[in-house]
Design a protein around this motif. Sequence first.
Motif, PDB file in Angstrom:
ATOM      1  N   ILE A  69      -1.865   0.104   8.998  1.00  0.00           N
ATOM      2  CA  ILE A  69      -1.011  -1.084   9.091  1.00  0.00           C
ATOM      3  C   ILE A  69      -1.484  -2.007  10.207  1.00  0.00           C
ATOM      4  CG2 ILE A  69       1.314  -1.856   9.678  1.00  0.00           C
ATOM      5  CD1 ILE A  69       2.412   0.547   8.210  1.00  0.00           C
ATOM      6  N   GLU A  70      -1.750  -1.457  11.372  1.00  0.00           N
ATOM      7  CA  GLU A  70      -2.181  -2.276  12.505  1.00  0.00           C
ATOM      8  C   GLU A  70      -3.512  -2.965  12.223  1.00  0.00           C
ATOM      9  OE1 GLU A  70      -1.111   0.748  12.590  1.00  0.00           O
ATOM     10  OE2 GLU A  70       0.492   0.935  14.087  1.00  0.00           O
ATOM     11  N   GLN A  71      -4.455  -2.228  11.633  1.00  0.00           N
ATOM     12  CA  GLN A  71      -5.768  -2.804  11.340  1.00  0.00           C
ATOM     13  C   GLN A  71      -5.665  -3.918  10.286  1.00  0.00           C
ATOM     14  OE1 GLN A  71      -8.663  -2.212  12.732  1.00  0.00           O
ATOM     15  NE2 GLN A  71      -8.116  -0.516  14.056  1.00  0.00           N
ATOM     16  N   ALA A  72      -4.854  -3.703   9.254  1.00  0.00           N
ATOM     17  CA  ALA A  72      -4.704  -4.710   8.205  1.00  0.00           C
ATOM     18  C   ALA A  72      -4.041  -5.964   8.744  1.00  0.00           C
ATOM     19  CB  ALA A  72      -3.886  -4.132   7.049  1.00  0.00           C
ATOM     20  N   ARG A  73      -3.018  -5.793   9.543  1.00  0.00           N
ATOM     21  CA  ARG A  73      -2.303  -6.953  10.090  1.00  0.00           C
ATOM     22  C   ARG A  73      -3.206  -7.746  11.034  1.00  0.00           C
ATOM     23  NH1 ARG A  73       2.515  -4.574  11.609  1.00  0.00           N
ATOM     24  NH2 ARG A  73       3.402  -5.058   9.570  1.00  0.00           N
ATOM     25  N   ALA A  74      -3.998  -7.048  11.846  1.00  0.00           N
ATOM     26  CA  ALA A  74      -4.897  -7.725  12.776  1.00  0.00           C
ATOM     27  C   ALA A  74      -5.985  -8.507  12.038  1.00  0.00           C
ATOM     28  CB  ALA A  74      -5.537  -6.697  13.712  1.00  0.00           C
ATOM     29  N   ALA A  75      -6.350  -8.058  10.844  1.00  0.00           N
ATOM     30  CA  ALA A  75      -7.385  -8.746  10.063  1.00  0.00           C
ATOM     31  C   ALA A  75      -6.835  -9.945   9.296  1.00  0.00           C
ATOM     32  CB  ALA A  75      -8.035  -7.769   9.093  1.00  0.00           C
ATOM     33  N   GLY A  76      -5.518 -10.138   9.307  1.00  0.00           N
ATOM     34  CA  GLY A  76      -4.929 -11.312   8.672  1.00  0.00           C
ATOM     35  C   GLY A  76      -4.217 -11.062   7.368  1.00  0.00           C
ATOM     36  N   ALA A  77      -3.919  -9.803   7.041  1.00  0.00           N
ATOM     37  CA  ALA A  77      -3.241  -9.487   5.787  1.00  0.00           C
ATOM     38  C   ALA A  77      -1.726  -9.533   5.962  1.00  0.00           C
ATOM     39  CB  ALA A  77      -3.653  -8.103   5.289  1.00  0.00           C
ATOM     40  N   VAL A  78      -1.041  -9.792   4.860  1.00  0.00           N
ATOM     41  CA  VAL A  78       0.411  -9.626   4.802  1.00  0.00           C
ATOM     42  C   VAL A  78       0.661  -8.149   4.468  1.00  0.00           C
ATOM     43  CG1 VAL A  78       2.540 -10.267   3.624  1.00  0.00           C
ATOM     44  CG2 VAL A  78       0.754 -11.989   4.034  1.00  0.00           C
ATOM     45  N   VAL A  79       1.313  -7.428   5.368  1.00  0.00           N
ATOM     46  CA  VAL A  79       1.471  -5.987   5.215  1.00  0.00           C
ATOM     47  C   VAL A  79       2.904  -5.658   4.802  1.00  0.00           C
ATOM     48  CG1 VAL A  79       1.318  -3.732   6.341  1.00  0.00           C
ATOM     49  CG2 VAL A  79      -0.302  -5.546   6.949  1.00  0.00           C
ATOM     50  N   ARG A  80       3.016  -4.880   3.733  1.00  0.00           N
ATOM     51  CA  ARG A  80       4.306  -4.378   3.270  1.00  0.00           C
ATOM     52  C   ARG A  80       4.179  -2.884   3.000  1.00  0.00           C
ATOM     53  NH1 ARG A  80       5.593  -9.383  -0.964  1.00  0.00           N
ATOM     54  NH2 ARG A  80       5.881 -10.981   0.653  1.00  0.00           N
ATOM     55  N   CYS A  81       5.310  -2.220   2.871  1.00  0.00           N
ATOM     56  CA  CYS A  81       5.293  -0.766   2.731  1.00  0.00           C
ATOM     57  C   CYS A  81       6.021  -0.316   1.466  1.00  0.00           C
ATOM     58  CB  CYS A  81       5.947  -0.102   3.945  1.00  0.00           C
ATOM     59  SG  CYS A  81       5.089  -0.447   5.510  1.00  0.00           S
ATOM     60  N   GLU A  82       5.520   0.734   0.855  1.00  0.00           N
ATOM     61  CA  GLU A  82       6.161   1.390  -0.279  1.00  0.00           C
ATOM     62  C   GLU A  82       6.253   2.880   0.040  1.00  0.00           C
ATOM     63  OE1 GLU A  82       8.045   2.796  -3.101  1.00  0.00           O
ATOM     64  OE2 GLU A  82       7.767   0.615  -3.158  1.00  0.00           O
ATOM     65  N   THR A  83       7.476   3.404   0.102  1.00  0.00           N
ATOM     66  CA  THR A  83       7.671   4.794   0.521  1.00  0.00           C
ATOM     67  C   THR A  83       7.501   5.801  -0.607  1.00  0.00           C
ATOM     68  OG1 THR A  83      10.064   4.541   0.203  1.00  0.00           O
ATOM     69  CG2 THR A  83       9.197   4.130   2.416  1.00  0.00           C
ATOM     70  N   LEU A  84       7.657   5.385  -1.863  1.00  0.00           N
ATOM     71  CA  LEU A  84       7.413   6.304  -2.980  1.00  0.00           C
ATOM     72  C   LEU A  84       5.913   6.569  -3.076  1.00  0.00           C
ATOM     73  CD1 LEU A  84       9.759   4.987  -5.821  1.00  0.00           C
ATOM     74  CD2 LEU A  84       9.957   7.140  -4.571  1.00  0.00           C
ATOM     75  N   GLN A  85       5.528   7.844  -2.905  1.00  0.00           N
ATOM     76  CA  GLN A  85       4.108   8.173  -2.849  1.00  0.00           C
ATOM     77  C   GLN A  85       3.449   8.055  -4.219  1.00  0.00           C
ATOM     78  OE1 GLN A  85       2.995   8.911   0.300  1.00  0.00           O
ATOM     79  NE2 GLN A  85       0.937   8.635  -0.506  1.00  0.00           N
ATOM     80  N   GLY A  86       2.247   7.508  -4.244  1.00  0.00           N
ATOM     81  CA  GLY A  86       1.488   7.402  -5.481  1.00  0.00           C
ATOM     82  C   GLY A  86       1.061   5.973  -5.745  1.00  0.00           C
ATOM     83  N   LYS A  87      -0.173   5.807  -6.227  1.00  0.00           N
ATOM     84  CA  LYS A  87      -0.714   4.466  -6.461  1.00  0.00           C
ATOM     85  C   LYS A  87       0.093   3.704  -7.507  1.00  0.00           C
ATOM     86  CE  LYS A  87      -4.976   1.958  -7.481  1.00  0.00           C
ATOM     87  NZ  LYS A  87      -6.429   2.050  -7.779  1.00  0.00           N
TER      88      LYS A  87
END
Length: 338
Positions: A69-87
């Motif tokens: 999360i930290e690396q993605a946000r620092a690179a300029g991405a919009v970061v969101r989370c999904e707690t249900l495991q699985g692609k």
Amino acid sequence: MAGSLPDAVTATDLAPAPRPLAQATPAIAVLVPCYNEEASIAKVVRDFRAALPGCVVYVYDNNSKDRTIEQARAAGAVVRCETLQGKGNVVRRMFADVEADIYVMVDGDDTYDAGKAPELVRKLVDEQLDMVNGARVADWETYRRGHRFGNVLLTTLVTMVFGKRTQDMLSGYRVFSRRFVKSFPVLAGGFEIETELVVHALEMRMPIGEVETPYKDRAPGSVSKLSTFRDGFRILWMIGKLIKEERPMQFFGIASLLLAMLSVGIAVPLFTEYFATGLVPRFPTAVLATGLGLLSFLSLTAGLILETVTRGRREMKRLKYLEIPAPAFDPAGIGMPR
């Protein structure tokens, strides 16, 4: 005069409505499902932002235990989370939440070439397609042995049943139109989502295309989350479910034929003995043959009924798909060289 047009109605009023002009620049969203990709996610975000100027990169984290999360946000991405495991669960959330005209979906492990993204998007726009698949091209050594065999086997199975319109069914690099994303009912929970995406496009007879794209090794420190046997069997199970749901007549027809053959095979010796002696000494075997024959007819009946139900479902999905306009953009406004 009877049947004449009112004075207020002119020929201009009766002319068909003009088609809407193509938009100059489509809104492009890059969707990156992620789980423990700290080693590569920042590079993926930077590369796609450079390849597709003006795009928005969305990184959906799936319970990572590292600094993804930290690396993605620092690179300029919009970061969101999904707690249900699985692609599959992550893709369901991304397709529901993100609003765009064109969607680029790619894995966060930096194995796909971001430089190919403009070509995939251009093909989607120029040919008004709904999906463009990034078919992986690499030395066989790049693939794990089990993954290589599984990809060929599973792609062949889907090709035999639903038709051959892709060379690489399990690619994680695709571009979609808005009407594909917003008319696709995601049901898969894991890595079988790629199979579901392809079968949906084939069953809906959507216009799709394919572009070969380089496939490279993972970045140092990045580990594959795909289990050769566990996820391979899950994908195989998904293919079986999709055949049952999308091709019920074939599925239950084959089951009916096998049951009928087994019933006849068991009954032939009984009939032979009955015509020779007039007796049926193996009564339980006769009951078994009769039961298998009944199951055969029931299976055939189920296939006929479900085939009608499936046709109705397919028509409803098609109508939902047609509610969304086809992609129409000015190629010159995408900002990428032809």
